[in-house]
Scaffold this motif. Structure first.
Motif, PDB file in Angstrom:
ATOM      1  N   PRO A 135      -3.876 -29.990  51.685  1.00  0.00           N
ATOM      2  CA  PRO A 135      -2.999 -30.944  51.009  1.00  0.00           C
ATOM      3  C   PRO A 135      -1.777 -31.308  51.869  1.00  0.00           C
ATOM      4  N   LEU A 136      -1.254 -30.340  52.606  1.00  0.00           N
ATOM      5  CA  LEU A 136      -0.129 -30.617  53.481  1.00  0.00           C
ATOM      6  C   LEU A 136      -0.538 -31.603  54.572  1.00  0.00           C
ATOM      7  N   LEU A 137      -1.755 -31.444  55.083  1.00  0.00           N
ATOM      8  CA  LEU A 137      -2.291 -32.371  56.086  1.00  0.00           C
ATOM      9  C   LEU A 137      -2.307 -33.798  55.526  1.00  0.00           C
ATOM     10  N   ALA A 138      -2.714 -33.942  54.274  1.00  0.00           N
ATOM     11  CA  ALA A 138      -2.751 -35.263  53.646  1.00  0.00           C
ATOM     12  C   ALA A 138      -1.345 -35.837  53.509  1.00  0.00           C
ATOM     13  N   GLU A 139      -0.379 -34.988  53.193  1.00  0.00           N
ATOM     14  CA  GLU A 139       1.003 -35.466  53.074  1.00  0.00           C
ATOM     15  C   GLU A 139       1.553 -35.912  54.427  1.00  0.00           C
ATOM     16  N   VAL A 140       1.255 -35.157  55.467  1.00  0.00           N
ATOM     17  CA  VAL A 140       1.719 -35.524  56.810  1.00  0.00           C
ATOM     18  C   VAL A 140       1.033 -36.820  57.242  1.00  0.00           C
ATOM     19  N   ALA A 141      -0.270 -36.946  56.962  1.00  0.00           N
ATOM     20  CA  ALA A 141      -1.017 -38.151  57.346  1.00  0.00           C
ATOM     21  C   ALA A 141      -0.477 -39.394  56.635  1.00  0.00           C
ATOM     22  N   ALA A 142       0.085 -39.221  55.439  1.00  0.00           N
ATOM     23  CA  ALA A 142       0.604 -40.356  54.673  1.00  0.00           C
ATOM     24  C   ALA A 142       2.010 -40.764  55.123  1.00  0.00           C
ATOM     25  N   GLU A 143       2.624 -39.960  55.965  1.00  0.00           N
ATOM     26  CA  GLU A 143       4.002 -40.238  56.397  1.00  0.00           C
ATOM     27  C   GLU A 143       4.012 -41.344  57.445  1.00  0.00           C
ATOM     28  N   PRO A 144       4.747 -42.430  57.215  1.00  0.00           N
ATOM     29  CA  PRO A 144       4.806 -43.514  58.207  1.00  0.00           C
ATOM     30  C   PRO A 144       5.456 -43.029  59.510  1.00  0.00           C
ATOM     31  N   PRO A 149      -2.415 -36.357  62.082  1.00  0.00           N
ATOM     32  CA  PRO A 149      -2.482 -34.936  62.404  1.00  0.00           C
ATOM     33  C   PRO A 149      -3.904 -34.407  62.245  1.00  0.00           C
ATOM     34  N   VAL A 150      -4.176 -33.288  62.889  1.00  0.00           N
ATOM     35  CA  VAL A 150      -5.440 -32.570  62.692  1.00  0.00           C
ATOM     36  C   VAL A 150      -5.098 -31.197  62.116  1.00  0.00           C
ATOM     37  N   MET A 151      -6.095 -30.558  61.556  1.00  0.00           N
ATOM     38  CA  MET A 151      -5.860 -29.275  60.897  1.00  0.00           C
ATOM     39  C   MET A 151      -5.234 -28.260  61.854  1.00  0.00           C
ATOM     40  N   LEU A 154      -1.518 -28.121  61.791  1.00  0.00           N
ATOM     41  CA  LEU A 154      -0.942 -27.371  60.673  1.00  0.00           C
ATOM     42  C   LEU A 154      -1.056 -25.869  60.889  1.00  0.00           C
ATOM     43  N   TRP A 155      -2.210 -25.409  61.405  1.00  0.00           N
ATOM     44  CA  TRP A 155      -2.368 -23.981  61.672  1.00  0.00           C
ATOM     45  C   TRP A 155      -1.379 -23.515  62.733  1.00  0.00           C
ATOM     46  N   ASN A 156      -1.067 -24.361  63.714  1.00  0.00           N
ATOM     47  CA  ASN A 156      -0.083 -23.984  64.733  1.00  0.00           C
ATOM     48  C   ASN A 156       1.298 -23.794  64.116  1.00  0.00           C
ATOM     49  N   LEU A 157       1.693 -24.716  63.252  1.00  0.00           N
ATOM     50  CA  LEU A 157       2.976 -24.565  62.567  1.00  0.00           C
ATOM     51  C   LEU A 157       2.962 -23.304  61.712  1.00  0.00           C
ATOM     52  N   HIS A 158       1.924 -23.167  60.919  1.00  0.00           N
ATOM     53  CA  HIS A 158       1.803 -22.024  60.012  1.00  0.00           C
ATOM     54  C   HIS A 158       1.854 -20.706  60.786  1.00  0.00           C
ATOM     55  N   GLY A 159       1.052 -20.619  61.840  1.00  0.00           N
ATOM     56  CA  GLY A 159       1.001 -19.384  62.627  1.00  0.00           C
ATOM     57  C   GLY A 159       2.328 -19.049  63.285  1.00  0.00           C
ATOM     58  N   SER A 160       3.043 -20.070  63.745  1.00  0.00           N
ATOM     59  CA  SER A 160       4.325 -19.794  64.404  1.00  0.00           C
ATOM     60  C   SER A 160       5.319 -19.183  63.428  1.00  0.00           C
ATOM     61  N   LEU A 161       5.263 -19.599  62.176  1.00  0.00           N
ATOM     62  CA  LEU A 161       6.198 -19.058  61.189  1.00  0.00           C
ATOM     63  C   LEU A 161       5.761 -17.685  60.694  1.00  0.00           C
ATOM     64  N   ALA A 188      11.004 -29.262  62.450  1.00  0.00           N
ATOM     65  CA  ALA A 188      11.504 -30.404  63.223  1.00  0.00           C
ATOM     66  C   ALA A 188      10.677 -30.596  64.492  1.00  0.00           C
ATOM     67  N   ARG A 189      10.324 -29.502  65.192  1.00  0.00           N
ATOM     68  CA  ARG A 189       9.484 -29.600  66.394  1.00  0.00           C
ATOM     69  C   ARG A 189       8.100 -30.136  66.039  1.00  0.00           C
ATOM     70  N   PHE A 190       7.554 -29.647  64.945  1.00  0.00           N
ATOM     71  CA  PHE A 190       6.240 -30.087  64.490  1.00  0.00           C
ATOM     72  C   PHE A 190       6.222 -31.601  64.250  1.00  0.00           C
ATOM     73  N   LEU A 191       7.197 -32.085  63.510  1.00  0.00           N
ATOM     74  CA  LEU A 191       7.257 -33.508  63.201  1.00  0.00           C
ATOM     75  C   LEU A 191       7.569 -34.336  64.453  1.00  0.00           C
ATOM     76  N   ALA A 192       8.434 -33.824  65.317  1.00  0.00           N
ATOM     77  CA  ALA A 192       8.726 -34.551  66.575  1.00  0.00           C
ATOM     78  C   ALA A 192       7.484 -34.678  67.419  1.00  0.00           C
ATOM     79  N   GLY A 193       6.655 -33.669  67.440  1.00  0.00           N
ATOM     80  CA  GLY A 193       5.395 -33.712  68.194  1.00  0.00           C
ATOM     81  C   GLY A 193       4.451 -34.758  67.654  1.00  0.00           C
ATOM     82  N   LEU A 194       4.488 -34.992  66.366  1.00  0.00           N
ATOM     83  CA  LEU A 194       3.622 -36.003  65.772  1.00  0.00           C
ATOM     84  C   LEU A 194       4.180 -37.416  65.950  1.00  0.00           C
ATOM     85  N   ARG A 195       5.448 -37.492  66.273  1.00  0.00           N
ATOM     86  CA  ARG A 195       6.036 -38.818  66.554  1.00  0.00           C
ATOM     87  C   ARG A 195       5.806 -39.232  67.992  1.00  0.00           C
ATOM     88  N   ALA A 196       5.504 -38.280  68.871  1.00  0.00           N
ATOM     89  CA  ALA A 196       5.392 -38.575  70.305  1.00  0.00           C
ATOM     90  C   ALA A 196       4.232 -39.523  70.573  1.00  0.00           C
TER      91      ALA A 196
END
Length: 196
Positions: A135-144, A149-151, A154-161, A188-196
């Motif tokens: 569901p988080l993947l779907a929310e990120v995918a819907a963000e303009p 994103p790919v799964m 999300l696992w990278n973000l999750h695992g880092s925390l 913030a790093r996760f989202l910045a990476g998806l903006r690149a």
């Protein structure tokens, strides 16, 4: 002469056995003998087996208590609330999630189970992936403004925390007492990476 053991209602006795089993398994691992589990719980081995007919049944009860009972369905509702900016939703989710799992029992039993090749870890990770990360993947995918994103993102973000807790409870290394700042930086790093 040892003090007489007091009779407890069955549900209270079961809970008392679990109360003793969780920290012992966290300390010594999943291979701890049932004789030692019974002694720690202050019951005989036959009484332990009356409540948990097999060690696998006891481990399943430990899994339910330590892992499944900490997951909150309300987290998903909050993740999907698009009236709140995505970055805030992600931070709130991981603040709640890390608060729930950053305990010695959660971390140590998870590590022991992984080393033992137990299916408990896989089941838990499948549930987290299905119930929260998808569901988080779907929310990120819907963000303009973000790339698709790919799964694995999300696992990278999750695992880092989650690794913050591993450093604290497994390696016993210093970590920030308050996880909010590392969570905010990771998100913030996760989202910045998806903006690149």
């Amino acid at each position: 002469m040892p003090p007489a053991r007091r009779r407890l209602p069955p549900e209270d006795r079961r809970r008392a056995i679990l109360d003793a089993a969780v920290p012992l398994i966290a300390e010594k691992g999943l291979d701890v003998p049932t004789r030692e589990l019974a002694a720690r719980a202050g019951v005989t081995q036959p009484l332990l087996y009356r409540y948990f007919p097999a060690k696998a049944v006891l481990l399943e009860a430990v899994f339910e208590r330590v892992y499944l009972n900490r997951l909150d369905p309300a987290w998903l509702e909050a993740l999907r609330d698009r009236a709140v900016p995505l970055e805030h939703r992600l931070c709130r989710f991981y603040e709640a999630y890390t608060t729930a799992i950053f305990t010695p029992e959660w971390m140590r039993i998870f590590m022991w189970a992984g080393l033992a090749g137990e299916a408990l870890n896989r089941r838990y990770l499948e549930q987290v992936g299905r119930d929260y990360l998808r569901p988080l993947l779907a929310e990120v995918a819907a963000e303009p403004g973000l790339r698709e994103p790919v799964m694995e993102d999300l696992w990278n973000l999750h695992g880092s925390l989650v690794y913050l807790g591993i450093r604290r409870f497994i390696y016993r290394l210093p970590t920030p007492e308050d996880a909010r700042e590392p969570i905010a930086r990771a998100v913030a790093r996760f989202l910045a990476g998806l903006r690149a």
